[in-house]
Design a protein around this motif. Structure first.
Motif, PDB file in Angstrom:
ATOM      1  N   VAL A  46       0.849  -1.192   0.000  1.00 42.17           N
ATOM      2  CA  VAL A  46       0.000   0.000   0.000  1.00 42.17           C
ATOM      3  C   VAL A  46       0.884   1.241   0.000  1.00 42.17           C
ATOM      4  CG1 VAL A  46      -1.790   1.275   1.265  1.00 42.17           C
ATOM      5  CG2 VAL A  46      -1.763  -1.228   1.349  1.00 42.17           C
ATOM      6  N   LEU A  47       0.463   2.266  -0.727  1.00 41.20           N
ATOM      7  CA  LEU A  47       1.046   3.604  -0.609  1.00 41.20           C
ATOM      8  C   LEU A  47      -0.102   4.568  -0.373  1.00 41.20           C
ATOM      9  CD1 LEU A  47       3.837   5.330  -2.608  1.00 41.20           C
ATOM     10  CD2 LEU A  47       1.657   6.496  -2.326  1.00 41.20           C
ATOM     11  N   ILE A  48       0.074   5.481   0.580  1.00 42.72           N
ATOM     12  CA  ILE A  48      -0.978   6.450   0.917  1.00 42.72           C
ATOM     13  C   ILE A  48      -0.417   7.861   0.845  1.00 42.72           C
ATOM     14  CG2 ILE A  48      -2.406   7.338   2.802  1.00 42.72           C
ATOM     15  CD1 ILE A  48      -3.004   4.484   3.589  1.00 42.72           C
ATOM     16  N   GLU A  49      -1.154   8.729   0.133  1.00 45.36           N
ATOM     17  CA  GLU A  49      -0.785  10.142   0.071  1.00 45.36           C
ATOM     18  C   GLU A  49      -2.029  10.996   0.284  1.00 45.36           C
ATOM     19  OE1 GLU A  49      -1.700  12.425  -2.388  1.00 45.36           O
ATOM     20  OE2 GLU A  49      -2.259  11.243  -4.146  1.00 45.36           O
ATOM     21  N   LEU A  60       0.270  -2.984  -6.072  1.00 50.94           N
ATOM     22  CA  LEU A  60       0.172  -2.017  -4.982  1.00 50.94           C
ATOM     23  C   LEU A  60      -1.195  -1.329  -4.969  1.00 50.94           C
ATOM     24  CD1 LEU A  60       2.719   0.269  -3.476  1.00 50.94           C
ATOM     25  CD2 LEU A  60       0.806   1.443  -4.552  1.00 50.94           C
ATOM     26  N   VAL A  61      -1.743  -1.166  -3.776  1.00 52.45           N
ATOM     27  CA  VAL A  61      -2.967  -0.391  -3.571  1.00 52.45           C
ATOM     28  C   VAL A  61      -2.548   1.037  -3.264  1.00 52.45           C
ATOM     29  CG1 VAL A  61      -4.974  -0.037  -2.090  1.00 52.45           C
ATOM     30  CG2 VAL A  61      -4.340  -2.356  -2.800  1.00 52.45           C
ATOM     31  N   TYR A  62      -3.015   1.971  -4.087  1.00 50.57           N
ATOM     32  CA  TYR A  62      -2.598   3.367  -3.995  1.00 50.57           C
ATOM     33  C   TYR A  62      -3.751   4.177  -3.392  1.00 50.57           C
ATOM     34  CZ  TYR A  62      -0.063   7.584  -5.535  1.00 50.57           C
ATOM     35  OH  TYR A  62       0.635   8.771  -5.578  1.00 50.57           O
ATOM     36  N   GLY A  63      -3.608   4.577  -2.130  1.00 53.41           N
ATOM     37  CA  GLY A  63      -4.657   5.315  -1.430  1.00 53.41           C
ATOM     38  C   GLY A  63      -4.453   6.812  -1.523  1.00 53.41           C
ATOM     39  N   ARG A  64      -5.514   7.524  -1.942  1.00 52.01           N
ATOM     40  CA  ARG A  64      -5.445   8.971  -2.096  1.00 52.01           C
ATOM     41  C   ARG A  64      -6.497   9.635  -1.224  1.00 52.01           C
ATOM     42  NH1 ARG A  64      -3.868  10.429  -8.230  1.00 52.01           N
ATOM     43  NH2 ARG A  64      -2.303  11.570  -7.022  1.00 52.01           N
ATOM     44  N   MET A  65      -6.071  10.631  -0.429  1.00 51.33           N
ATOM     45  CA  MET A  65      -6.972  11.324   0.478  1.00 51.33           C
ATOM     46  C   MET A  65      -7.031  12.792   0.101  1.00 51.33           C
ATOM     47  SD  MET A  65      -8.746  10.797   3.410  1.00 51.33           S
ATOM     48  CE  MET A  65     -10.044  11.538   2.423  1.00 51.33           C
ATOM     49  N   VAL A  69      -7.442   4.007  -4.746  1.00 48.90           N
ATOM     50  CA  VAL A  69      -8.573   4.283  -3.858  1.00 48.90           C
ATOM     51  C   VAL A  69      -8.667   5.796  -3.716  1.00 48.90           C
ATOM     52  CG1 VAL A  69      -9.569   3.943  -1.569  1.00 48.90           C
ATOM     53  CG2 VAL A  69      -8.212   2.113  -2.618  1.00 48.90           C
ATOM     54  N   ASP A  70      -9.716   6.378  -4.280  1.00 44.62           N
ATOM     55  CA  ASP A  70      -9.927   7.829  -4.274  1.00 44.62           C
ATOM     56  C   ASP A  70     -10.909   8.158  -3.149  1.00 44.62           C
ATOM     57  OD1 ASP A  70     -10.629  10.463  -4.748  1.00 44.62           O
ATOM     58  OD2 ASP A  70     -11.417  10.127  -6.766  1.00 44.62           O
ATOM     59  N   ALA A  71     -10.373   8.566  -1.988  1.00 42.47           N
ATOM     60  CA  ALA A  71     -11.215   8.879  -0.823  1.00 42.47           C
ATOM     61  C   ALA A  71     -11.354  10.386  -0.687  1.00 42.47           C
ATOM     62  CB  ALA A  71     -10.618   8.278   0.448  1.00 42.47           C
ATOM     63  N   SER A  72     -12.583  10.860  -0.736  1.00 46.24           N
ATOM     64  CA  SER A  72     -12.884  12.288  -0.620  1.00 46.24           C
ATOM     65  C   SER A  72     -13.610  12.537   0.694  1.00 46.24           C
ATOM     66  CB  SER A  72     -13.765  12.720  -1.799  1.00 46.24           C
ATOM     67  OG  SER A  72     -14.603  13.796  -1.452  1.00 46.24           O
ATOM     68  N   MET A  73     -13.190  13.561   1.411  1.00 47.50           N
ATOM     69  CA  MET A  73     -13.849  13.882   2.675  1.00 47.50           C
ATOM     70  C   MET A  73     -15.279  14.348   2.468  1.00 47.50           C
ATOM     71  SD  MET A  73     -10.837  15.587   4.995  1.00 47.50           S
ATOM     72  CE  MET A  73      -9.612  15.959   3.760  1.00 47.50           C
ATOM     73  N   VAL A  74     -15.554  15.007   1.348  1.00 46.73           N
ATOM     74  CA  VAL A  74     -16.929  15.392   1.052  1.00 46.73           C
ATOM     75  C   VAL A  74     -17.797  14.144   0.916  1.00 46.73           C
ATOM     76  CG1 VAL A  74     -18.455  16.414  -0.674  1.00 46.73           C
ATOM     77  CG2 VAL A  74     -16.351  17.591  -0.037  1.00 46.73           C
ATOM     78  N   GLU A  75     -17.327  13.183   0.126  1.00 47.13           N
ATOM     79  CA  GLU A  75     -18.126  11.977  -0.101  1.00 47.13           C
ATOM     80  C   GLU A  75     -18.233  11.129   1.155  1.00 47.13           C
ATOM     81  OE1 GLU A  75     -15.947  10.578  -3.463  1.00 47.13           O
ATOM     82  OE2 GLU A  75     -16.591  12.329  -4.629  1.00 47.13           O
TER      83      GLU A  75
END
Length: 378
Positions: free
Chosen positions: A83-86, A110-115, A188-194
Motif C-alpha cells: 500500500v502507498l498512501i498520500e 500495490l494499492v494506492y490510497g489517495r486522500m 482508492v480515491d477517498a474524498s472527505m466530502v463523499e
C-alpha cells in the motif's frame, strides 16, 4: 514483525496532515508495517505537536522528494510495499514523480490510497479547504446546532477522521481483499466530502419517511427532543440523556422523580417536558445523578471531557485508553480475539529510521553516503 490482524502488510505513507495520517495510524495499530516518509529537513509542525499520536506505531525516514535520488528512494520502498498512501492535492504526487501510473508500472499489485477534501476531479478539486468546508457542502454541517442558531462545527471528526481517514482505511482494506482474487492493485480515491455525505445516509432516510421534518434543532436526534439532549447539573457539569423507547423513558422518569409528566411522544409537550427535565437534573450533581441511574435503563450517562474519559470504570475495564510515551490516548480498535493488536510505540522523531529502513531494502553503506551527499535523505 508486529502483532495484529494486518501483521506482514507493508505500507508507505507520504507524510501529511490529519486524515491520511489517521488512516495510516489505524493500519499501523492493527499490525501493518508502516514507513512514514517525512521531509529530509523537517519543517515546523503546523499545530505545534511534538509527539502527535496520529504518527504513532510506525517508523520514519527523512527523504527529499525534490531530488531525483529521493524520488527513487520512495519508489524503491513502493516496489516492495502493499500500500502507498498520500494526502496531497490532486496532481501533486504526479508532479513529484510518485503518481499511481509511475508506481503501478513498477508494482502493479500495490494499492494506492489517495486522500483529498473534494476528490480527484470536479470544479473544486484544486481548491483549498478544511474539514468545515467539506462537511458544509456534504450536507453534514447544516443539521448540527440549536434551533434558531447557526450550525456548529463538530470539531473535525466528521470530515477529517470519520468521513476521511476512516473511510480511506476501509477503502484500502477493500482493495486489498479484491487483490486476493485479481492479483492487481488499484487507486482508492477517498474524498472527505463523499465520506461526510455517506455519514448522513440515515438522515436522508428519515427525511424521506417524514421522521426528520423539522429544521435544525427540532428533530429526534439533534437536541430537539427533550429526552435526547444534554442537561446541566447542580455542579456545572452535564449529563447526556437518550431515553427514546417507552421502557427507557419510564426508567428516566423514576430516576429524575418526575411526577405525572406529559407523554414524551407528544411533540406539542416537548417545551414543557424540557423544563421539567432541566429542573430535575439541576437539583443534583452530575455524579449523583449517574449513581441514581446506575442499574437502570434510563440512558443517562455523564458527559465527560476527553481527559476524564480514561478514568471511567467502563473504559478502565476495557482498556479503551492507553499511555503511550507519557500521553494518554485511545487504544487501537476494534478488538480481535485471535490476533490482538499490540500497544503502539510512541511517534518517532522524523527521519530517525532512515538508515535502518533503507538497509532492509538493499541500500549499502556506500549508497546511503551517496544519498546524503546528494541531499536526498536525512
Amino acid at each position: 514483525m508486529k502483532a495484529g490482524p494486518l501483521s506482514g502488510l507493508k505500507v508507505v505513507e507520504l507524510a501529511g496532515l490529519a486524515p491520511a495520517p489517521f488512516a495510516c495510524m489505524i493500519l499501523a495499530d492493527l499490525g501493518a508495517d508502516v514507513v512514514r516518509v517525512d521531509r529530509a529537513t523537517p519543517g515546523a509542525d503546523v499545530l505545534g505537536i511534538p509527539a502527535d499520536p496520529l504518527a504513532r506505531g510506525r517508523r520514519s525516514i527523512g527523504v527529499n522528494t525534490k531530488t531525483p535520488e529521493g524520488v527513487e528512494v520512495v519508489l524503491g520502498l513502493a516496489d516492495r510495499a502493499d500500500v502507498l498512501i498520500e494526502g496531497f492535492r490532486p496532481g501533486v504526487a504526479e508532479r513529484m514523480g510518485l503518481g499511481p501510473e509511475v508506481v503501478h508500472s513498477r508494482n502493479p499489485r500495490l494499492v494506492y490510497g489517495r486522500m483529498t477534501g473534494w476528490g480527484q476531479d470536479g470544479p473544486l478539486a484544486a481548491a483549498a479547504g478544511h474539514d468545515i468546508n467539506y462537511v458544509g457542502i456534504a450536507g453534514a454541517l447544516e443539521p448540527i446546532g440549536r434551533a434558531g442558531e447557526r450550525p456548529v462545527p463538530p470539531l473535525n471528526f466528521v470530515g477529517d477522521f470519520g468521513g476521511g481517514g476512516l473511510l480511506l482505511a476501509m477503502g484500502v482494506l477493500a482493495a486489498l481483499h479484491e487483490r486476493t482474487s485479481s492479483g492487481r492493485g488499484q487507486v482508492v480515491d477517498a474524498s472527505m466530502v463523499e465520506g461526510a455525505a455517506l455519514l448522513t445516509t440515515s438522515l436522508h432516510g428519515m427525511r424521506a419517511a417524514g421522521v426528520w421534518a423539522g429544521e435544525r434543532g427540532d428533530n429526534l436526534l439533534d437536541g430537539g427532543a427533550p429526552f435526547y439532549d444534554t442537561y446541566e447539573t447542580a455542579d456545572g457539569k452535564y449529563v447526556a440523556i437518550g431515553a427514546i423507547e417507552m421502557r427507557f423513558w419510564g426508567d428516566l422518569v423514576n430516576v429524575l422523580g418526575l411526577e405525572d409528566p406529559p407523554s414524551h411522544l407528544d411533540k406539542a409537550q416537548w417545551p414543557k417536558l424540557r423544563e421539567l427535565i432541566a429542573g430535575a437534573v439541576a437539583k443534583h450533581s452530575r455524579d449523583d445523578l449517574v449513581a441514581r441511574a446506575e442499574g437502570t435503563d434510563a440512558c443517562l450517562t455523564p458527559v465527560l471531557s476527553p481527559w476524564e474519559a480514561a478514568a471511567h470504570p467502563q473504559n478502565k475495564v476495557r482498556g479503551t485508553f492507553v499511555d503511550i510515551g507519557g500521553t494518554v490516548q485511545p487504544a487501537p480498535a476494534p478488538r480481535f480475539d485471535r490476533t490482538p493488536a499490540e500497544t503502539p510505540h510512541a511517534p518517532r522523531t522524523a527521519g530517525v529510521d532512515t538508515e535502518e529502513v533503507l538497509t532492509e531494502i538493499g541500500f549499502t553503506t556506500e549508497d546511503l553516503a551517496a544519498l546524503r551527499t546528494a541531499g536526498a535523505i536525512a
